[in-house]
Motif scaffolding. Structure first.
Motif, PDB file in Angstrom:
ATOM      1  N   LYS A   1      40.710  31.970  37.992  1.00  0.00           N
ATOM      2  CA  LYS A   1      40.503  31.816  39.425  1.00  0.00           C
ATOM      3  C   LYS A   1      41.203  32.939  40.201  1.00  0.00           C
ATOM      4  O   LYS A   1      40.664  33.480  41.198  1.00  0.00           O
ATOM      5  CB  LYS A   1      41.034  30.466  39.879  1.00  0.00           C
ATOM      6  CG  LYS A   1      40.769  30.161  41.351  1.00  0.00           C
ATOM      7  CD  LYS A   1      41.292  28.776  41.699  1.00  0.00           C
ATOM      8  CE  LYS A   1      41.021  28.492  43.175  1.00  0.00           C
ATOM      9  NZ  LYS A   1      41.534  27.142  43.571  1.00  0.00           N
ATOM     10  N   GLN A   2      42.367  33.336  39.739  1.00  0.00           N
ATOM     11  CA  GLN A   2      43.122  34.388  40.411  1.00  0.00           C
ATOM     12  C   GLN A   2      42.347  35.695  40.438  1.00  0.00           C
ATOM     13  O   GLN A   2      42.255  36.362  41.473  1.00  0.00           O
ATOM     14  CB  GLN A   2      44.467  34.593  39.701  1.00  0.00           C
ATOM     15  CG  GLN A   2      45.270  35.800  40.209  1.00  0.00           C
ATOM     16  CD  GLN A   2      46.473  36.104  39.334  1.00  0.00           C
ATOM     17  OE1 GLN A   2      46.910  35.269  38.546  1.00  0.00           O
ATOM     18  NE2 GLN A   2      46.999  37.316  39.480  1.00  0.00           N
ATOM     19  N   PHE A   3      41.787  36.080  39.305  1.00  0.00           N
ATOM     20  CA  PHE A   3      41.114  37.366  39.234  1.00  0.00           C
ATOM     21  C   PHE A   3      39.705  37.338  39.829  1.00  0.00           C
ATOM     22  O   PHE A   3      39.081  38.376  40.013  1.00  0.00           O
ATOM     23  CB  PHE A   3      41.087  37.865  37.786  1.00  0.00           C
ATOM     24  CG  PHE A   3      42.462  38.237  37.291  1.00  0.00           C
ATOM     25  CD1 PHE A   3      43.147  39.311  37.833  1.00  0.00           C
ATOM     26  CD2 PHE A   3      43.085  37.506  36.303  1.00  0.00           C
ATOM     27  CE1 PHE A   3      44.413  39.651  37.388  1.00  0.00           C
ATOM     28  CE2 PHE A   3      44.348  37.839  35.846  1.00  0.00           C
ATOM     29  CZ  PHE A   3      45.020  38.908  36.398  1.00  0.00           C
ATOM     30  N   ALA A   4      39.233  36.142  40.115  1.00  0.00           N
ATOM     31  CA  ALA A   4      37.950  36.054  40.822  1.00  0.00           C
ATOM     32  C   ALA A   4      38.137  36.361  42.305  1.00  0.00           C
ATOM     33  O   ALA A   4      37.189  36.762  42.999  1.00  0.00           O
ATOM     34  CB  ALA A   4      37.352  34.665  40.654  1.00  0.00           C
ATOM     35  N   GLU A   5      39.394  36.225  42.782  1.00  0.00           N
ATOM     36  CA  GLU A   5      39.652  36.386  44.207  1.00  0.00           C
ATOM     37  C   GLU A   5      40.614  37.528  44.531  1.00  0.00           C
ATOM     38  O   GLU A   5      40.691  37.966  45.689  1.00  0.00           O
ATOM     39  CB  GLU A   5      40.230  35.074  44.778  1.00  0.00           C
ATOM     40  CG  GLU A   5      39.322  33.863  44.579  1.00  0.00           C
ATOM     41  CD  GLU A   5      40.010  32.562  44.959  1.00  0.00           C
ATOM     42  OE1 GLU A   5      41.230  32.626  45.260  1.00  0.00           O
ATOM     43  OE2 GLU A   5      39.354  31.512  44.951  1.00  0.00           O
ATOM     44  N   ASP A   6      41.378  38.014  43.555  1.00  0.00           N
ATOM     45  CA  ASP A   6      42.415  39.029  43.797  1.00  0.00           C
ATOM     46  C   ASP A   6      41.752  40.364  44.163  1.00  0.00           C
ATOM     47  O   ASP A   6      40.969  40.917  43.401  1.00  0.00           O
ATOM     48  CB  ASP A   6      43.291  39.171  42.554  1.00  0.00           C
ATOM     49  CG  ASP A   6      44.626  39.814  42.867  1.00  0.00           C
ATOM     50  OD1 ASP A   6      44.693  40.605  43.816  1.00  0.00           O
ATOM     51  OD2 ASP A   6      45.605  39.494  42.162  1.00  0.00           O
TER      52      ASP A   6
ATOM     53  N   ARG B   1      38.706  43.568  37.855  1.00  0.00           N
ATOM     54  CA  ARG B   1      38.664  42.119  38.017  1.00  0.00           C
ATOM     55  C   ARG B   1      37.678  41.490  37.040  1.00  0.00           C
ATOM     56  O   ARG B   1      37.942  40.437  36.444  1.00  0.00           O
ATOM     57  CB  ARG B   1      38.263  41.746  39.454  1.00  0.00           C
ATOM     58  CG  ARG B   1      39.359  41.989  40.465  1.00  0.00           C
ATOM     59  CD  ARG B   1      39.124  41.174  41.734  1.00  0.00           C
ATOM     60  NE  ARG B   1      37.800  41.379  42.270  1.00  0.00           N
ATOM     61  CZ  ARG B   1      37.456  42.349  43.125  1.00  0.00           C
ATOM     62  NH1 ARG B   1      38.388  43.190  43.533  1.00  0.00           N
ATOM     63  NH2 ARG B   1      36.218  42.446  43.583  1.00  0.00           N
ATOM     64  N   ALA B   2      36.542  42.149  36.848  1.00  0.00           N
ATOM     65  CA  ALA B   2      35.516  41.624  35.943  1.00  0.00           C
ATOM     66  C   ALA B   2      36.044  41.575  34.513  1.00  0.00           C
ATOM     67  O   ALA B   2      35.841  40.593  33.784  1.00  0.00           O
ATOM     68  CB  ALA B   2      34.258  42.490  36.015  1.00  0.00           C
ATOM     69  N   TYR B   3      36.771  42.660  34.113  1.00  0.00           N
ATOM     70  CA  TYR B   3      37.323  42.701  32.750  1.00  0.00           C
ATOM     71  C   TYR B   3      38.371  41.620  32.558  1.00  0.00           C
ATOM     72  O   TYR B   3      38.343  40.876  31.572  1.00  0.00           O
ATOM     73  CB  TYR B   3      37.921  44.076  32.477  1.00  0.00           C
ATOM     74  CG  TYR B   3      38.687  44.127  31.180  1.00  0.00           C
ATOM     75  CD1 TYR B   3      38.025  44.186  29.951  1.00  0.00           C
ATOM     76  CD2 TYR B   3      40.097  44.083  31.174  1.00  0.00           C
ATOM     77  CE1 TYR B   3      38.719  44.205  28.765  1.00  0.00           C
ATOM     78  CE2 TYR B   3      40.804  44.091  29.983  1.00  0.00           C
ATOM     79  CZ  TYR B   3      40.116  44.151  28.780  1.00  0.00           C
ATOM     80  OH  TYR B   3      40.805  44.158  27.595  1.00  0.00           O
TER      81      TYR B   3
ATOM     82  N   GLU C   1      38.286  38.323  30.064  1.00  0.00           N
ATOM     83  CA  GLU C   1      39.280  38.113  29.016  1.00  0.00           C
ATOM     84  C   GLU C   1      39.979  36.762  29.169  1.00  0.00           C
ATOM     85  O   GLU C   1      40.201  36.047  28.198  1.00  0.00           O
ATOM     86  CB  GLU C   1      40.313  39.241  29.024  1.00  0.00           C
ATOM     87  CG  GLU C   1      39.794  40.546  28.448  1.00  0.00           C
ATOM     88  CD  GLU C   1      39.335  40.384  27.013  1.00  0.00           C
ATOM     89  OE1 GLU C   1      40.153  39.971  26.161  1.00  0.00           O
ATOM     90  OE2 GLU C   1      38.150  40.644  26.725  1.00  0.00           O
ATOM     91  N   TRP C   2      40.292  36.398  30.421  1.00  0.00           N
ATOM     92  CA  TRP C   2      40.935  35.110  30.625  1.00  0.00           C
ATOM     93  C   TRP C   2      39.984  33.945  30.359  1.00  0.00           C
ATOM     94  O   TRP C   2      40.397  32.877  29.935  1.00  0.00           O
ATOM     95  CB  TRP C   2      41.509  35.012  32.040  1.00  0.00           C
ATOM     96  CG  TRP C   2      42.866  35.666  32.132  1.00  0.00           C
ATOM     97  CD1 TRP C   2      43.171  36.821  32.770  1.00  0.00           C
ATOM     98  CD2 TRP C   2      44.070  35.195  31.536  1.00  0.00           C
ATOM     99  NE1 TRP C   2      44.503  37.123  32.619  1.00  0.00           N
ATOM    100  CE2 TRP C   2      45.083  36.126  31.854  1.00  0.00           C
ATOM    101  CE3 TRP C   2      44.410  34.088  30.772  1.00  0.00           C
ATOM    102  CZ2 TRP C   2      46.398  35.985  31.441  1.00  0.00           C
ATOM    103  CZ3 TRP C   2      45.715  33.943  30.362  1.00  0.00           C
ATOM    104  CH2 TRP C   2      46.705  34.870  30.683  1.00  0.00           C
TER     105      TRP C   2
END
Length: 227
Positions: free
Chosen positions: A128-133, A141-143, A147-148
């Motif tokens: 969720k963090q990298f979908a919005e950061d 962000r996509a990578y 991975e997460w």
């Protein structure tokens, strides 16, 4: 050659004649003369003192009886502890305590179950963090999100296996816990086998002591006449 040596040599020659050695001539005579001279130079062999053997056996017997007394006390102590009603119960009680503690850790609300859920929640939060950061580029962000997501999926699979293992362990712990009385009797049998070995060892020690006493008794007798 002294008079004594001459006399011993003469006696040796005479003995050789009785044994049929005189026929061998001067060689046999010279051998007997050499033997007589050696005996004269070395002196007669010392006679065995009957008291020496007695003293040795007396000392050995004292040590053996002292050791036997200690062995008897040790054996009595071991058997006393093994026959105590609390002996088997105490050991089983320790096992039951460990089982109860482990059950508390692996039940549905235990530490193991909470641990697995914590890992899953962490992986989902990262997704969720990298979908919005916005501090990362779209490509970064996509990578990271991919991975997460992979880590989260693999974690869920691992947690599923952990849950199965936890359930199986819980079942076996409860089974052993319910059979505590029978396991206590098995422990009592184990203690009985230990007692059997203690008794066998003590019997062997007593037999050894009996032999030593018999030898000592024979050595304590006065020497036979003429010795």
């Amino acid at each position: 050659m002294t008079f004594v040596s001459k006399s011993r040599f003469a006696a040796a020659v005479a003995l050789a004649g009785c044994l049929g050695l005189a026929a061998h001539g001067p060689l046999a005579a010279r051998d007997l003369e050499t033997s007589a001279r050696t005996e004269t130079e070395q002196g007669p062999a010392p006679l065995a003192n009957p008291g020496d053997d007695f003293i040795k056996q007396f000392s050995a017997l004292k040590k053996q009886l002292e050791a036997l007394g200690g062995q008897i006390k040790k054996s009595a102590g071991e058997i006393e502890s093994l026959t105590s009603p609390e002996a088997a119960r105490k050991e089983i009680g320790t096992l039951q305590g460990l089982i109860a503690n482990t059950l508390g850790l692996v039940t549905n609300n235990g530490d193991v179950a909470k641990l697995g859920q914590k890992v899953i929640d962490y992986a989902r939060a990262k997704q969720k963090q990298f979908a919005e950061d916005k501090k990362f580029s779209a490509e970064e962000r996509a990578y990271l999100q991919k991975e997460w997501q992979r880590v989260g999926t693999q974690t869920e699979t691992a947690i599923s296996e952990l849950s199965k293992a936890r359930g199986k362990l819980t079942e076996m712990l409860k089974t052993v816990q319910a059979r505590g009385d029978f396991i206590e009797e098995l422990q009592a049998l184990k203690n009985a086998n230990k007692m059997l070995e203690v008794v066998k060892t003590l019997a062997a020690e007593l037999c050894t002591a009996s032999t030593a006493l018999q030898n000592f008794s024979q050595a304590a007798k006065p020497p036979a006449a003429g010795m």
